[in-house]
Write an enzyme that holds these catalytic residues in place. Structure first.
Site, PDB file in Angstrom:
ATOM      1  N   ASP A  33      20.110  27.301 -96.269  1.00  0.00           N
ATOM      2  CA  ASP A  33      19.968  25.872 -95.971  1.00  0.00           C
ATOM      3  C   ASP A  33      20.588  25.545 -94.607  1.00  0.00           C
ATOM      4  O   ASP A  33      21.574  26.162 -94.206  1.00  0.00           O
ATOM      5  CB  ASP A  33      20.656  25.061 -97.089  1.00  0.00           C
ATOM      6  CG  ASP A  33      20.194  23.617 -97.099  1.00  0.00           C
ATOM      7  OD1 ASP A  33      19.240  23.280 -96.383  1.00  0.00           O
ATOM      8  OD2 ASP A  33      20.808  22.814 -97.837  1.00  0.00           O
ATOM      9  N   GLY A  34      20.003  24.553 -93.938  1.00  0.00           N
ATOM     10  CA  GLY A  34      20.608  24.039 -92.707  1.00  0.00           C
ATOM     11  C   GLY A  34      19.807  24.321 -91.443  1.00  0.00           C
ATOM     12  O   GLY A  34      20.264  24.006 -90.345  1.00  0.00           O
ATOM     13  N   ARG A  46      12.333  20.870 -85.695  1.00  0.00           N
ATOM     14  CA  ARG A  46      12.830  21.556 -86.898  1.00  0.00           C
ATOM     15  C   ARG A  46      12.363  23.013 -86.973  1.00  0.00           C
ATOM     16  O   ARG A  46      13.082  23.884 -87.428  1.00  0.00           O
ATOM     17  CB  ARG A  46      12.376  20.804 -88.149  1.00  0.00           C
ATOM     18  CG  ARG A  46      13.062  19.472 -88.363  1.00  0.00           C
ATOM     19  CD  ARG A  46      12.513  18.788 -89.614  1.00  0.00           C
ATOM     20  NE  ARG A  46      12.674  19.631 -90.787  1.00  0.00           N
ATOM     21  CZ  ARG A  46      13.797  19.729 -91.502  1.00  0.00           C
ATOM     22  NH1 ARG A  46      14.849  19.021 -91.171  1.00  0.00           N
ATOM     23  NH2 ARG A  46      13.849  20.511 -92.548  1.00  0.00           N
ATOM     24  N   HIS A  50      13.898  26.974 -88.085  1.00  0.00           N
ATOM     25  CA  HIS A  50      13.353  28.009 -88.976  1.00  0.00           C
ATOM     26  C   HIS A  50      13.184  29.329 -88.220  1.00  0.00           C
ATOM     27  O   HIS A  50      13.394  30.397 -88.776  1.00  0.00           O
ATOM     28  CB  HIS A  50      12.016  27.553 -89.580  1.00  0.00           C
ATOM     29  CG  HIS A  50      12.162  26.365 -90.485  1.00  0.00           C
ATOM     30  ND1 HIS A  50      13.131  26.296 -91.455  1.00  0.00           N
ATOM     31  CD2 HIS A  50      11.484  25.190 -90.548  1.00  0.00           C
ATOM     32  CE1 HIS A  50      13.028  25.135 -92.088  1.00  0.00           C
ATOM     33  NE2 HIS A  50      12.048  24.444 -91.551  1.00  0.00           N
ATOM     34  N   SER A  78      10.337  26.780-101.511  1.00  0.00           N
ATOM     35  CA  SER A  78      10.351  26.377-102.921  1.00  0.00           C
ATOM     36  C   SER A  78       9.053  25.662-103.284  1.00  0.00           C
ATOM     37  O   SER A  78       8.317  25.209-102.400  1.00  0.00           O
ATOM     38  CB  SER A  78      11.545  25.443-103.194  1.00  0.00           C
ATOM     39  OG  SER A  78      11.253  24.152-102.718  1.00  0.00           O
ATOM     40  N   TRP A  82       6.437  21.944-100.396  1.00  0.00           N
ATOM     41  CA  TRP A  82       5.107  21.535 -99.923  1.00  0.00           C
ATOM     42  C   TRP A  82       5.108  20.091 -99.447  1.00  0.00           C
ATOM     43  O   TRP A  82       4.232  19.676 -98.690  1.00  0.00           O
ATOM     44  CB  TRP A  82       4.058  21.691-101.033  1.00  0.00           C
ATOM     45  CG  TRP A  82       3.818  23.110-101.446  1.00  0.00           C
ATOM     46  CD1 TRP A  82       4.265  23.706-102.592  1.00  0.00           C
ATOM     47  CD2 TRP A  82       3.101  24.124-100.737  1.00  0.00           C
ATOM     48  NE1 TRP A  82       3.868  25.017-102.637  1.00  0.00           N
ATOM     49  CE2 TRP A  82       3.136  25.307-101.506  1.00  0.00           C
ATOM     50  CE3 TRP A  82       2.412  24.157 -99.515  1.00  0.00           C
ATOM     51  CZ2 TRP A  82       2.535  26.501-101.106  1.00  0.00           C
ATOM     52  CZ3 TRP A  82       1.800  25.351 -99.123  1.00  0.00           C
ATOM     53  CH2 TRP A  82       1.868  26.497 -99.911  1.00  0.00           C
ATOM     54  N   LEU A 144      17.998  48.965-100.051  1.00  0.00           N
ATOM     55  CA  LEU A 144      18.079  47.535-100.406  1.00  0.00           C
ATOM     56  C   LEU A 144      16.707  46.964-100.761  1.00  0.00           C
ATOM     57  O   LEU A 144      15.729  47.185-100.039  1.00  0.00           O
ATOM     58  CB  LEU A 144      18.639  46.763 -99.199  1.00  0.00           C
ATOM     59  CG  LEU A 144      18.601  45.238 -99.289  1.00  0.00           C
ATOM     60  CD1 LEU A 144      19.690  44.730-100.230  1.00  0.00           C
ATOM     61  CD2 LEU A 144      18.771  44.606 -97.913  1.00  0.00           C
ATOM     62  N   ILE A 208      21.805  23.607-106.650  1.00  0.00           N
ATOM     63  CA  ILE A 208      21.110  24.847-107.003  1.00  0.00           C
ATOM     64  C   ILE A 208      19.617  24.757-106.634  1.00  0.00           C
ATOM     65  O   ILE A 208      18.952  25.772-106.437  1.00  0.00           O
ATOM     66  CB  ILE A 208      21.357  25.121-108.516  1.00  0.00           C
ATOM     67  CG1 ILE A 208      21.718  26.549-108.844  1.00  0.00           C
ATOM     68  CG2 ILE A 208      20.254  24.785-109.386  1.00  0.00           C
ATOM     69  CD1 ILE A 208      22.438  27.361-108.053  1.00  0.00           C
ATOM     70  N   GLU A 220      28.704  34.140-109.588  1.00  0.00           N
ATOM     71  CA  GLU A 220      29.720  33.417-108.828  1.00  0.00           C
ATOM     72  C   GLU A 220      29.001  32.602-107.754  1.00  0.00           C
ATOM     73  O   GLU A 220      28.099  33.110-107.087  1.00  0.00           O
ATOM     74  CB  GLU A 220      30.694  34.409-108.175  1.00  0.00           C
ATOM     75  CG  GLU A 220      31.555  35.156-109.152  1.00  0.00           C
ATOM     76  CD  GLU A 220      32.482  34.237-109.955  1.00  0.00           C
ATOM     77  OE1 GLU A 220      32.957  33.230-109.394  1.00  0.00           O
ATOM     78  OE2 GLU A 220      32.707  34.528-111.143  1.00  0.00           O
TER      79      GLU A 220
HETATM   80  C1  FPP Z   1      16.105  25.191 -95.578  1.00  0.00           C
HETATM   81  O1  FPP Z   1      16.609  24.539 -94.444  1.00  0.00           O
HETATM   82  C2  FPP Z   1      15.246  26.304 -95.160  1.00  0.00           C
HETATM   83  C3  FPP Z   1      13.943  26.476 -95.530  1.00  0.00           C
HETATM   84  C4  FPP Z   1      13.220  25.558 -96.432  1.00  0.00           C
HETATM   85  C5  FPP Z   1      13.148  27.589 -94.997  1.00  0.00           C
HETATM   86  C6  FPP Z   1      13.896  28.874 -94.919  1.00  0.00           C
HETATM   87  C7  FPP Z   1      13.050  29.918 -94.365  1.00  0.00           C
HETATM   88  C8  FPP Z   1      13.472  30.875 -93.518  1.00  0.00           C
HETATM   89  C9  FPP Z   1      14.843  30.973 -92.997  1.00  0.00           C
HETATM   90  C10 FPP Z   1      12.527  31.931 -93.052  1.00  0.00           C
HETATM   91  C11 FPP Z   1      12.230  32.939 -94.100  1.00  0.00           C
HETATM   92  C12 FPP Z   1      11.583  34.105 -93.540  1.00  0.00           C
HETATM   93  C13 FPP Z   1      10.472  34.708 -94.033  1.00  0.00           C
HETATM   94  C14 FPP Z   1      10.038  35.954 -93.427  1.00  0.00           C
HETATM   95  C15 FPP Z   1       9.676  34.145 -95.134  1.00  0.00           C
HETATM   96  P1  FPP Z   1      16.243  22.997 -94.197  1.00  0.00           P
HETATM   97  O2  FPP Z   1      15.015  22.940 -93.387  1.00  0.00           O
HETATM   98  O3  FPP Z   1      16.155  22.287 -95.522  1.00  0.00           O
HETATM   99  O4  FPP Z   1      17.484  22.520 -93.395  1.00  0.00           O
HETATM  100  P2  FPP Z   1      18.094  21.021 -93.375  1.00  0.00           P
HETATM  101  O5  FPP Z   1      18.615  20.767 -94.766  1.00  0.00           O
HETATM  102  O6  FPP Z   1      19.175  21.115 -92.357  1.00  0.00           O
HETATM  103  O7  FPP Z   1      16.982  20.094 -92.993  1.00  0.00           O
END
Ligand code: FPP
Length: 253
Positions: A33-34, A46, A50, A78, A82, A144, A208, A220
């Site tokens: 997140d973030g 934004r 990502h 998630s 969408w 992994l 969560i 944890e």
């Molecule tokens: C949440 O941050 C992040 C997401 C919804 C997307 C996370 C995806 C990636 C880091 C890329 C994954 C990589 C692959 C290869 C699939 P947010 O946008 O909700 O942040 P905010 O709360 O600060 O707005």
């Protein structure tokens, strides 16, 4: 585990703990997140957050693999995501293509196996193709397991599991008395993995968000203050040190 006392306060300080390489969590799950806030702080769109977040995925995968973590599950998208603006959703859907392609040689070099959980059938074809290629090219790797949760939702996963069990029971003329926790577990998308030992959420949020809600019953939880693009090796090691400082009781004493 070895620990030193913080001389000033005479209290153990997390960074003073040595990492115990014999007590590395087998399965680490992360709510990344973030990304949006990271971009906003820099007056960037934004999607730049990502993009930077995917670089963190790259770094943290390597660190997790080096530490001997066996399963790393990352919440990439998630079932609720969408509802985000179309350009953001499209960008996230393009990430497996751009990112996994360039990242594949490194994943193979590190013996990492790419897997997924989630309702993949709803993803665009280009995303599915990129994921399929990453899975195919890493299928024989034994290190992994890097598990991307794509279009994943914990409640829908449980509903699905129960539906499958119901169909099997009715086909055999059996009643719901047969349903056990183990059966529900075996019909989840995570059936091949142990439950997470450690769940990390970055960015300071303490929720969560429908992630592995069945599987984290005894995990944890660590809520880390860093925004995902800023999360690095030191932060992951600190989280594992905190995990190691806790006593897991699984409901016992
Ligand atoms: C949440 O941050 C992040 C997401 C919804 C997307 C996370 C995806 C990636 C880091 C890329 C994954 C990589 C692959 C290869 C699939 P947010 O946008 O909700 O942040 P905010 O709360 O600060 O707005």
């Amino acid at each position: 585990m070895f620990k030193k006392l913080n001389k000033k306060k005479n209290q153990p300080n997390q960074s003073d703990f040595e990492l115990d390489l014999h007590n590395i969590p087998e399965h680490v799950a992360i709510i990344m997140d973030g990304n949006g806030r990271w971009a906003k702080q820099r007056k960037l769109p934004r999607i730049k957050g990502h993009y930077q977040g995917t670089q963190t995925v790259k770094n943290i995968t390597k660190v997790a693999s080096d530490l001997g973590i066996k399963y790393l599950t990352l919440y990439a998208f998630s079932t609720e995501n969408w509802s985000r603006p179309e350009n953001e959703v499209n960008y996230i859907m393009s990430l497996p293509g751009t990112f996994l392609k360039t990242f594949l040689p490194e994943l193979i070099e590190n013996n990492v196996k790419v897997e997924t959980i989630g309702f993949l059938e709803h993803l665009p074809n280009s995303t599915l193709n990129a994921i399929a290629k990453a899975k195919e090219d890493t299928k024989d790797n034994t290190g992994l397991k890097l598990i991307f949760a794509m279009n994943y939702g914990g409640r829908a996963e449980i509903v699905n599991s129960v539906k499958k069990i119901y169909d099997q029971l009715t086909a055999k003329g059996l009643s719901s008395d047969e349903i056990t926790e183990q059966m529900i577990d075996e019909h989840l998308m995570t059936h091949a993995y142990p439950d997470p030992d450690l769940l990390i959420r970055t960015s300071g949020e303490q929720r969560i968000s429908n992630f592995l809600i069945w599987q984290v019953s005894y995990s944890e939880f660590i809520f880390n203050e860093k925004l995902w693009p800023d999360f690095d090796k030191e932060e992951l090691i600190n989280c594992i040190k905190i995990y190691q400082s806790r006593q897991r009781r699984f409901g016992g004493l």
